[in-house]
Scaffold this active site. Structure first.
Site, PDB file in Angstrom:
ATOM      1  N   ILE A  11       5.452   2.155   3.977  1.00 27.23           N
ATOM      2  CA  ILE A  11       5.901   3.554   3.861  1.00 27.23           C
ATOM      3  C   ILE A  11       4.891   4.417   3.102  1.00 27.23           C
ATOM      4  CG2 ILE A  11       7.244   3.378   1.704  1.00 27.23           C
ATOM      5  CD1 ILE A  11       9.500   4.951   3.257  1.00 27.23           C
ATOM      6  N   ASP A  34       9.653   0.053  -4.113  1.00 30.78           N
ATOM      7  CA  ASP A  34       9.506   0.824  -5.360  1.00 30.78           C
ATOM      8  C   ASP A  34       8.148   0.538  -6.008  1.00 30.78           C
ATOM      9  OD1 ASP A  34      10.200   2.435  -7.479  1.00 30.78           O
ATOM     10  OD2 ASP A  34      11.743   1.110  -8.300  1.00 30.78           O
ATOM     11  N   SER A 118      18.396  -0.861  -0.159  1.00 32.38           N
ATOM     12  CA  SER A 118      19.271  -1.975  -0.582  1.00 32.38           C
ATOM     13  C   SER A 118      19.101  -3.266   0.222  1.00 32.38           C
ATOM     14  CB  SER A 118      20.760  -1.574  -0.577  1.00 32.38           C
ATOM     15  OG  SER A 118      21.073  -0.739  -1.666  1.00 32.38           O
ATOM     16  N   GLY A 120      16.527  -5.318   0.412  1.00 29.98           N
ATOM     17  CA  GLY A 120      15.637  -6.315  -0.169  1.00 29.98           C
ATOM     18  C   GLY A 120      16.360  -7.051  -1.283  1.00 29.98           C
ATOM     19  N   VAL A 121      15.876  -6.904  -2.503  1.00 27.02           N
ATOM     20  CA  VAL A 121      16.486  -7.647  -3.616  1.00 27.02           C
ATOM     21  C   VAL A 121      17.941  -7.261  -3.868  1.00 27.02           C
ATOM     22  CG1 VAL A 121      14.361  -8.214  -4.851  1.00 27.02           C
ATOM     23  CG2 VAL A 121      15.531  -6.087  -5.377  1.00 27.02           C
ATOM     24  N   TYR A 122      18.360  -6.091  -3.435  1.00 30.76           N
ATOM     25  CA  TYR A 122      19.765  -5.694  -3.638  1.00 30.76           C
ATOM     26  C   TYR A 122      20.715  -6.365  -2.635  1.00 30.76           C
ATOM     27  CZ  TYR A 122      18.858  -2.251  -7.362  1.00 30.76           C
ATOM     28  OH  TYR A 122      18.521  -1.626  -8.554  1.00 30.76           O
TER      29      TYR A 122
HETATM   30  N1  APR Z   1       7.161  -0.045   2.917  1.00 29.84           N
HETATM   31  C1  APR Z   1       8.323  -0.055   3.604  1.00 29.84           C
HETATM   32  N2  APR Z   1       9.324  -0.919   3.347  1.00 29.84           N
HETATM   33  C2  APR Z   1       9.129  -1.816   2.360  1.00 29.84           C
HETATM   34  C3  APR Z   1       7.945  -1.879   1.597  1.00 29.84           C
HETATM   35  C4  APR Z   1       6.923  -0.925   1.912  1.00 29.84           C
HETATM   36  N3  APR Z   1       5.765  -0.889   1.255  1.00 29.84           N
HETATM   37  N4  APR Z   1       8.067  -2.877   0.697  1.00 29.84           N
HETATM   38  C5  APR Z   1       9.268  -3.438   0.889  1.00 29.84           C
HETATM   39  N5  APR Z   1       9.913  -2.815   1.898  1.00 29.84           N
HETATM   40  C6  APR Z   1      11.240  -3.078   2.459  1.00 29.84           C
HETATM   41  C7  APR Z   1      11.840  -4.432   2.222  1.00 29.84           C
HETATM   42  O1  APR Z   1      11.361  -5.347   3.201  1.00 29.84           O
HETATM   43  C8  APR Z   1      13.321  -4.132   2.398  1.00 29.84           C
HETATM   44  O2  APR Z   1      13.693  -4.173   3.779  1.00 29.84           O
HETATM   45  O3  APR Z   1      12.156  -2.178   1.821  1.00 29.84           O
HETATM   46  C9  APR Z   1      13.470  -2.696   1.903  1.00 29.84           C
HETATM   47  C10 APR Z   1      14.149  -2.526   0.563  1.00 29.84           C
HETATM   48  O4  APR Z   1      13.810  -3.608  -0.278  1.00 29.84           O
HETATM   49  P1  APR Z   1      13.570  -3.464  -1.850  1.00 29.84           P
HETATM   50  O5  APR Z   1      12.305  -2.753  -2.116  1.00 29.84           O
HETATM   51  O6  APR Z   1      13.769  -4.788  -2.456  1.00 29.84           O
HETATM   52  O7  APR Z   1      14.752  -2.429  -2.322  1.00 29.84           O
HETATM   53  P2  APR Z   1      16.314  -2.675  -2.665  1.00 29.84           P
HETATM   54  O8  APR Z   1      16.888  -3.835  -1.965  1.00 29.84           O
HETATM   55  O9  APR Z   1      16.954  -1.329  -2.508  1.00 29.84           O
HETATM   56  O10 APR Z   1      16.269  -3.040  -4.205  1.00 29.84           O
HETATM   57  C11 APR Z   1      15.945  -2.065  -5.153  1.00 29.84           C
HETATM   58  O11 APR Z   1      14.277  -3.426  -6.217  1.00 29.84           O
HETATM   59  O12 APR Z   1      12.088  -2.969  -6.645  1.00 29.84           O
HETATM   60  C12 APR Z   1      13.317  -2.932  -7.140  1.00 29.84           C
HETATM   61  O13 APR Z   1      13.213  -1.067  -8.641  1.00 29.84           O
HETATM   62  C13 APR Z   1      13.791  -1.523  -7.449  1.00 29.84           C
HETATM   63  O14 APR Z   1      15.525  -2.410  -8.772  1.00 29.84           O
HETATM   64  C14 APR Z   1      15.244  -1.782  -7.550  1.00 29.84           C
HETATM   65  C15 APR Z   1      15.512  -2.759  -6.427  1.00 29.84           C
END
Ligand code: APR
Length: 175
Positions: A11, A34, A118, A120-122
């Site tokens: 992104i 993030d 949400s 990814g890690v969420y």
């Molecule tokens: N570009 C686009 N999508 C991405 C990128 C990137 N550079 N990096 C990761 N993703 C995707 C992941 O594959 C996932 O499908 O973004 C989606 C969201 O994943 P996360 O970044 O883990 O976000 P989320 O699940 O909302 O968790 C948020 O993670 O990094 C921490 O500070 C953040 O505590 C918060 C939590």
């Protein structure tokens, strides 16, 4: 008529008016998208801008500039942590998309790109999250089509396929 596209990749490479960040409620930076956004925007500058905002509740959004990124702005959205689905996760995720779209429309932005908030890690189940993203964005566009482009940015093909399938079925169904 707003164009909705699916982009597979990072992104932080997108030259849109605003990219959405999947942030945490302290707006403190983190891993995943993030972390990538903070690195590409310039960690120190973005941290300083976020620190002035005093955090952001789950389901809400906050705006900063995008510093070194090719986009102009970052909309920081705080998605819910998935706890099994009975703790308001769906409403919070819907709210993220709605609030980001409202902000973009209010600011007369031309284009916006969303990551899969949400998912990814969420830990939000992907298929459900994709349904929510597409439905909320489409609803907002029915009320105002001032935006030229909405991008669903996916980091892998499986996620991109889910978006493509959902968008195609909504088009067929007229939804
Ligand atoms: N570009 C686009 N999508 C991405 C990128 C990137 N550079 N990096 C990761 N993703 C995707 C992941 O594959 C996932 O499908 O973004 C989606 C969201 O994943 P996360 O970044 O883990 O976000 P989320 O699940 O909302 O968790 C948020 O993670 O990094 C921490 O500070 C953040 O505590 C918060 C939590």
């Amino acid at each position: 008529m707003t164009e909705i596209t699916v982009f597979e990749g990072d992104i932080t490479s997108l030259s849109v008016t605003a990219i959405v960040n999947a942030a945490n409620s302290r707006l403190a930076g983190g891993g995943g998208v993030d972390g990538a956004i903070h690195r590409a925007a310039g960690h120190r500058q973005l941290q300083a801008a976020c620190a002035k905002l005093g955090g952001c509740p789950t389901g809400q959004v906050r705006l900063t500039e995008a510093f070194e990124l090719p986009s102009e702005y970052i909309i920081h959205a705080v998605g819910p942590v998935w706890h099994g689905g009975k703790q308001g996760e769906e409403a919070a995720l819907r709210s993220c998309y709605r609030e980001a779209m409202r902000l973009a429309i209010r600011q007369a932005f031309e284009s916006i790109a969303f990551p899969a908030i949400s998912c990814g890690v969420y830990g939000y189940p992907w298929r459900e999250a994709v349904g929510i993203a597409v439905t909320e964005v489409t609803r907002c566009l029915q009320r105002s089509s001032a935006l030229e482009t909405v991008v669903f940015c996916c980091f892998d093909t499986r996620m991109a396929d889910l978006y493509r399938a959902r968008l195609a079925s909504d088009r067929v169904g007229g939804g």
